[in-house]
Scaffold this motif. Structure first.
Motif, mmCIF file in Angstrom:
data_model
loop_
_atom_site.group_PDB
_atom_site.id
_atom_site.type_symbol
_atom_site.label_atom_id
_atom_site.label_comp_id
_atom_site.label_asym_id
_atom_site.label_seq_id
_atom_site.Cartn_x
_atom_site.Cartn_y
_atom_site.Cartn_z
ATOM 1 N N PRO A 1 0.568 -1.014 0.038
ATOM 2 C CA PRO A 1 -0.301 0.346 -0.125
ATOM 3 C C PRO A 1 1.059 1.040 -0.131
ATOM 4 O O PRO A 1 2.166 1.327 0.242
ATOM 5 C CB PRO A 1 -0.620 -0.240 1.682
ATOM 6 C CG PRO A 1 -0.304 -1.472 1.863
ATOM 7 C CD PRO A 1 0.781 -2.134 1.693
ATOM 8 N N ASN A 2 -0.186 2.195 -0.105
ATOM 9 C CA ASN A 2 1.652 3.586 -0.695
ATOM 10 C C ASN A 2 0.821 4.589 0.809
ATOM 11 O O ASN A 2 0.376 4.664 1.539
ATOM 12 C CB ASN A 2 0.118 4.425 -1.716
ATOM 13 C CG ASN A 2 0.797 5.583 -1.726
ATOM 14 O OD1 ASN A 2 2.149 5.761 -1.988
ATOM 15 N ND2 ASN A 2 0.196 7.555 -2.562
ATOM 16 N N ASN A 3 2.134 4.995 1.238
ATOM 17 C CA ASN A 3 2.519 6.220 2.077
ATOM 18 C C ASN A 3 2.333 7.276 1.440
ATOM 19 O O ASN A 3 3.524 7.332 -0.248
ATOM 20 C CB ASN A 3 3.655 5.894 2.865
ATOM 21 C CG ASN A 3 3.732 7.256 3.788
ATOM 22 O OD1 ASN A 3 3.139 7.234 4.150
ATOM 23 N ND2 ASN A 3 4.775 6.816 4.280
ATOM 24 N N ILE B 1 7.796 -2.831 -6.865
ATOM 25 C CA ILE B 1 7.053 -2.629 -5.759
ATOM 26 C C ILE B 1 6.927 -2.674 -4.500
ATOM 27 O O ILE B 1 8.223 -3.798 -4.115
ATOM 28 C CB ILE B 1 5.909 -3.550 -5.913
ATOM 29 C CG1 ILE B 1 5.509 -4.010 -7.578
ATOM 30 C CG2 ILE B 1 4.966 -3.901 -5.091
ATOM 31 C CD1 ILE B 1 5.212 -5.770 -7.789
ATOM 32 N N ASP B 2 7.048 -0.934 -3.150
ATOM 33 C CA ASP B 2 7.280 -1.245 -2.310
ATOM 34 C C ASP B 2 6.669 -1.450 -1.102
ATOM 35 O O ASP B 2 5.672 -0.921 -1.310
ATOM 36 C CB ASP B 2 8.183 -0.176 -2.296
ATOM 37 C CG ASP B 2 8.608 0.561 -0.923
ATOM 38 O OD1 ASP B 2 8.157 -0.493 0.445
ATOM 39 O OD2 ASP B 2 9.330 1.824 -0.434
ATOM 40 N N GLU B 3 6.905 -2.952 -0.503
ATOM 41 C CA GLU B 3 6.052 -3.391 0.003
ATOM 42 C C GLU B 3 6.036 -3.389 1.555
ATOM 43 O O GLU B 3 6.388 -4.029 2.345
ATOM 44 C CB GLU B 3 5.457 -4.319 -0.247
ATOM 45 C CG GLU B 3 5.530 -5.130 -1.144
ATOM 46 C CD GLU B 3 4.969 -6.486 -1.683
ATOM 47 O OE1 GLU B 3 3.625 -6.633 -2.184
ATOM 48 O OE2 GLU B 3 5.211 -7.385 -0.737
ATOM 49 N N ARG C 1 11.332 -4.827 1.031
ATOM 50 C CA ARG C 1 10.632 -4.717 2.389
ATOM 51 C C ARG C 1 10.915 -4.533 3.555
ATOM 52 O O ARG C 1 12.411 -4.622 3.394
ATOM 53 C CB ARG C 1 9.747 -6.668 2.602
ATOM 54 C CG ARG C 1 9.247 -7.437 1.427
ATOM 55 C CD ARG C 1 7.788 -7.385 2.163
ATOM 56 N NE ARG C 1 6.508 -7.944 1.595
ATOM 57 C CZ ARG C 1 6.085 -8.906 1.669
ATOM 58 N NH1 ARG C 1 6.587 -9.474 3.028
ATOM 59 N NH2 ARG C 1 5.638 -9.800 1.200
ATOM 60 N N THR C 2 10.075 -4.347 4.601
ATOM 61 C CA THR C 2 11.195 -3.472 5.982
ATOM 62 C C THR C 2 10.724 -4.547 6.753
ATOM 63 O O THR C 2 9.227 -4.434 7.104
ATOM 64 C CB THR C 2 11.145 -1.517 5.679
ATOM 65 O OG1 THR C 2 12.562 -1.640 6.982
ATOM 66 C CG2 THR C 2 9.465 -1.540 5.599
#
Ligand SMILES: Cc1ncc(COP(=O)(O)O)c(C=O)c1O
Length: 343
Positions: free
Chosen positions: A151-153, A177-179, A201-202
């Motif tokens: 999702p977006n921040n 794609i930043d998850e 991912r983080t």
């Protein structure tokens, strides 16, 4: 001595949160349980910090890869996913970097640092993304790299699955794609990984923000190229040991993420009942709202010793606030403070 375009920038500002309920940075509000703290302390006490860290981190990558049923060669570790964004900016083919707007600010900031042209594709007023428009603009601007925060921040929403899939299949460059918010979301995009699609991912949002550990998941051939621009020893020894311990107790963090998701749903319902306040759907650990006067609402919460984030930098974010989900008690305090303003 220093480039003029760097002089024109502001350093990343982190507000002082001492004495405040800190709901501005999408952190997990739950501290480590005491038993886990003790296990961690024992392991950290044995750290060989007179030596450089393990540079290849084979074991750690293997543990992370196993969580996804993948091979360690498919994992690249970064000092926060921010560092991997920087590696991608350095390593990707020359050309513009593209991202929807508003989105995570570091995409544009890091592009500026390394003088990569940046192209922003505006979301609509509901924060949705139009795949056709996105693809038109990236092709016109000859973008070689694109970031989709899913999702977006700072909007909190998910773009439709078919929008992300279309972009993944039709964009000719490297798509990231930043998850970052995957622990709080209903779907992920690991199935889209291929020779030009990576997932980021983080561990920051799940409860390890202080460790600074993020990772990219991709095809081994792509990961090995990116590994060439990774600074040697980028993950320090204490972080490596802590991650090793905490990965063995991941149920603790999964359970906290579940609690955060439940609280998010409760907050959504409670906020939706306020007149004059618009909430946006969230698949993250924060909720974005629009109020008549964001400055006034921010100041009022601060007076109540609650720190949230007043959004800006894009016309679509006018009068928007981003509230990280806290503990039930903290969330109640947010609702109380908002009630004083809106009821
Ligand atoms: C979408 C997104 N990507 C990446 C990050 C960076 O996370 P990290 O703490 O791993 O550097 C954030 C942090 O807010 C984020 O919102």
């Amino acid at each position: 001595m220093i480039r003029n375009d760097i002089r024109a920038l502001d350093a990343y500002h982190v507000p002082d949160a001492s004495g405040l309920i800190k709901l501005d940075a999408m952190e997990n509000p739950y501290p480590l349980p005491d038993t886990l703290r003790r296990t961690l302390a024992e392991r950290l006490a044995n750290a060989d910090i007179h030596r450089y860290p393990d540079a290849a981190m084979e074991n750690l990558r293997e543990k992370i890869a196993a969580r996804h049923g993948l091979a360690p060669e498919q994992i690249l570790l970064g000092n926060g996913s921010d560092e991997i964004i920087q590696m991608l900016m350095i390593a990707a083919d020359q050309g513009a970097c593209a991202a929807p707007a508003p989105s995570f600010v570091m995409y544009e900031l890091i592009a500026k640092w390394i003088r990569r042209p940046f192209t922003a594709i505006s979301l609509d007023e509901h924060f949705n993304l139009d795949a056709d428009r996105f693809l038109q603009v990236v092709s016109r601007e000859k973008a070689s790299l694109a970031f989709l925060a899913c999702p977006n921040n700072p909007t909190g929403n998910f773009w439709a699955a078919d929008v992300v899939e279309r972009i993944a299949s039709d964009f000719g460059g490297l798509l990231v794609i930043d998850e970052a918010y995957a622990p709080f979301a209903d779907r992920d995009h690991l199935h889209l990984i291929n020779e030009h699609v990576l997932v980021l991912r983080t561990f920051s949002k799940i409860g390890w923000a202080g460790l600074r550990l993020g990772y990219a998941v991709g095809q081994a051939s792509l990961i090995s190229e990116l590994n060439k621009v990774r600074l040697p020893y980028n993950i320090n020894t204490l972080t490596q040991i802590a991650a090793d311990v905490l990965l063995d107790h991941f149920h603790v963090f999964d359970e906290q993420a579940t609690r955060i998701r439940c609280e998010r749903e409760r907050m959504q319902r409670a906020l939706a009942a306020f007149p004059d306040l618009q909430t946006y759907p969230s698949q993250t650990n924060f909720i974005t709202i629009r109020v008549p006067d964001a400055g006034q609402a921010f100041a009022h919460l601060l007076k109540k010793r609650i720190l949230i984030k007043q959004l800006g930098g894009h016309a679509l974010l006018e009068n928007c606030l981003r509230i990280t989900i806290g503990t039930p008690e903290q969330n109640d305090q947010v609702l109380e403070a908002l009630k004083e303003l809106f009821k």
